[in-house]
Write a protein that holds these residues in place. Sequence first.
Motif, short mmCIF file in Angstrom:
data_model
loop_
_atom_site.label_atom_id
_atom_site.label_comp_id
_atom_site.label_asym_id
_atom_site.label_seq_id
_atom_site.Cartn_x
_atom_site.Cartn_y
_atom_site.Cartn_z
N TRP A 49 0.92 -1.00 0.05
CA TRP A 49 0.03 -0.16 -0.05
C TRP A 49 0.77 1.20 -0.11
O TRP A 49 0.60 2.21 -0.53
CB TRP A 49 -1.03 0.02 1.22
CG TRP A 49 -2.09 -1.12 0.80
CD1 TRP A 49 -2.25 -2.47 1.49
CD2 TRP A 49 -3.11 -0.80 0.04
NE1 TRP A 49 -3.38 -2.93 0.80
CE2 TRP A 49 -3.91 -1.99 0.22
CE3 TRP A 49 -3.58 0.32 -0.66
CZ2 TRP A 49 -5.03 -2.28 -0.85
CZ3 TRP A 49 -4.79 0.13 -1.60
CH2 TRP A 49 -5.46 -1.16 -1.43
N TYR B 10 0.67 4.39 -2.98
CA TYR B 10 0.26 5.59 -2.58
C TYR B 10 1.36 6.61 -2.73
O TYR B 10 1.32 7.70 -2.29
CB TYR B 10 -0.25 5.73 -0.80
CG TYR B 10 -1.44 5.15 -0.61
CD1 TYR B 10 -2.59 5.06 -1.66
CD2 TYR B 10 -1.76 4.34 0.65
CE1 TYR B 10 -3.71 4.40 -1.26
CE2 TYR B 10 -3.02 3.77 0.79
CZ TYR B 10 -4.01 3.83 0.10
OH TYR B 10 -5.09 2.93 0.18
N ALA C 189 -9.03 1.51 7.77
CA ALA C 189 -8.61 1.23 6.50
C ALA C 189 -8.68 2.46 5.74
O ALA C 189 -9.09 2.36 4.56
CB ALA C 189 -8.84 -0.02 6.05
N ARG D 146 -9.79 10.40 1.97
CA ARG D 146 -10.86 11.40 1.42
C ARG D 146 -12.26 11.26 2.27
O ARG D 146 -12.85 12.11 2.44
CB ARG D 146 -11.24 10.79 -0.07
CG ARG D 146 -11.71 9.34 -0.09
CD ARG D 146 -11.52 8.61 -1.41
NE ARG D 146 -11.98 7.40 -1.38
CZ ARG D 146 -13.02 6.90 -1.83
NH1 ARG D 146 -13.90 7.43 -2.56
NH2 ARG D 146 -13.32 5.46 -2.05
N ASP E 31 -4.79 3.30 9.37
CA ASP E 31 -4.47 2.51 8.11
C ASP E 31 -3.22 1.97 8.56
O ASP E 31 -2.40 2.48 9.19
CB ASP E 31 -4.45 3.39 6.90
CG ASP E 31 -4.63 2.81 5.69
OD1 ASP E 31 -5.54 2.62 5.02
OD2 ASP E 31 -3.57 2.30 5.24
N ASP F 201 -2.69 -1.73 12.48
CA ASP F 201 -3.22 -2.90 11.74
C ASP F 201 -4.44 -3.46 12.38
O ASP F 201 -4.21 -3.67 13.44
CB ASP F 201 -2.01 -4.00 11.68
CG ASP F 201 -2.23 -5.37 10.87
OD1 ASP F 201 -3.45 -5.54 10.25
OD2 ASP F 201 -1.35 -5.82 10.85
N LEU F 202 -5.33 -3.51 11.39
CA LEU F 202 -6.92 -4.03 11.98
C LEU F 202 -6.61 -5.44 12.58
O LEU F 202 -7.32 -5.91 13.56
CB LEU F 202 -7.77 -3.88 10.84
CG LEU F 202 -8.14 -2.65 10.45
CD1 LEU F 202 -8.82 -2.82 9.08
CD2 LEU F 202 -8.92 -1.95 11.46
N ILE G 255 -14.77 1.56 4.61
CA ILE G 255 -15.01 1.63 3.06
C ILE G 255 -13.84 0.98 2.14
O ILE G 255 -12.60 1.48 2.47
CB ILE G 255 -15.11 3.26 2.61
CG1 ILE G 255 -16.19 3.78 3.45
CG2 ILE G 255 -15.30 3.29 0.88
CD1 ILE G 255 -17.49 3.50 3.07
C1 LIG Z 1 -8.78 0.11 -1.49
S1 LIG Z 1 -8.05 0.94 0.09
C2 LIG Z 1 -9.31 1.89 0.77
C3 LIG Z 1 -8.94 3.33 1.27
C4 LIG Z 1 -10.05 4.09 1.77
N1 LIG Z 1 -10.98 3.58 2.76
C5 LIG Z 1 -10.81 4.60 0.63
O1 LIG Z 1 -11.95 4.46 0.54
O2 LIG Z 1 -10.39 5.52 -0.10
C6 LIG Z 1 -7.84 -0.16 1.06
C7 LIG Z 1 -6.86 0.29 2.37
O3 LIG Z 1 -6.98 -0.66 3.44
C8 LIG Z 1 -5.74 -0.47 3.96
N2 LIG Z 1 -5.33 -1.90 4.70
C9 LIG Z 1 -5.19 -3.11 4.38
N3 LIG Z 1 -5.18 -4.03 5.26
C10 LIG Z 1 -5.13 -3.31 6.40
C11 LIG Z 1 -5.07 -3.72 7.81
N4 LIG Z 1 -4.81 -4.96 8.25
N5 LIG Z 1 -4.88 -2.94 8.68
C12 LIG Z 1 -5.17 -1.51 8.49
N6 LIG Z 1 -5.49 -1.00 7.12
C13 LIG Z 1 -5.35 -2.08 6.26
C14 LIG Z 1 -4.76 0.00 2.96
O4 LIG Z 1 -3.47 0.38 3.40
C15 LIG Z 1 -5.55 0.48 2.22
O5 LIG Z 1 -5.16 2.01 2.61
#
Ligand SMILES: C[S@@+](CC[C@H](N)C(=O)[O-])C[C@H]1O[C@@H](n2cnc3c(N)ncnc32)[C@H](O)[C@@H]1O
Length: 199
Positions: A2, A6, A38, A43, A59, A85-86, A102
């Motif tokens: 990620w 970005y 996440a 935005r 995130d 980290d979730l 989202i």
């Molecule tokens: C598709 S993007 C969506 C970003 C934002 N929610 C949006 O709608 O613009 C997915 C996001 O999930 C985050 N992500 C993935 N696994 C994660 C985890 N285990 N803990 C926290 N964030 C996570 C990534 O870093 C990424 O920013």
Amino acid sequence: MWNERYSNSEFVYGTEANEFLKEQFRQIPAGGRVLCLAEGEGRNAVFLAEQGYQVTAIDLSDIGLNKALKLAAEKGVDIQTQVADLADYEFGNEQWDGIVSIWAHTPEATRQRVHTQVASALKPNGAFILEAYTYEQTTMDSVGGPPASQQQMLMSLSQLRTELVALTETVGVEQHRMISEGTGHHGLSAVVQFVGKKK
Ligand SMILES: C[S@@+](CC[C@H](N)C(=O)[O-])C[C@H]1O[C@@H](n2cnc3c(N)ncnc32)[C@H](O)[C@@H]1O
């Protein structure tokens, strides 16, 4: 991965909030504390701050969250960010008026862990708002969502209903909808939308 995605100045999913969130955010009590899961480049967090909420965005990506802070500054609002980290984030008890998810696609065990904490983390009358891609998305021609090789990061309404049974469902839909979110998400897509309120 990620951070790499970005790492240039473009906002991969644009700077406009997600359409479903814009339709549903009023289910979160006005002026309340909102946690955006996440949240990437911010935005949705910035949009909610513009509506008067006190927003924390979490995130995995520090580069994404730094862009979120920059976007907030450009729009003249404050947000809090936390690299987390979730898979091991602690949500606390009755901390949030809103939790927003989202396109938060994680391994299934992490998603279940998150969803089983949502009800206790919300304050009474708090709302959980989610939009995500369903399993069918791997058969669509659109851009967005985990690849077929990561099927377990997708989800269905029936799974969400099981995981979020402690909430009162106010929206629960699986549908195809046109998405236009930067270069990262576009085209007719297979999504699930869910809103649940804390009883
Ligand atoms: C598709 S993007 C969506 C970003 C934002 N929610 C949006 O709608 O613009 C997915 C996001 O999930 C985050 N992500 C993935 N696994 C994660 C985890 N285990 N803990 C926290 N964030 C996570 C990534 O870093 C990424 O920013």
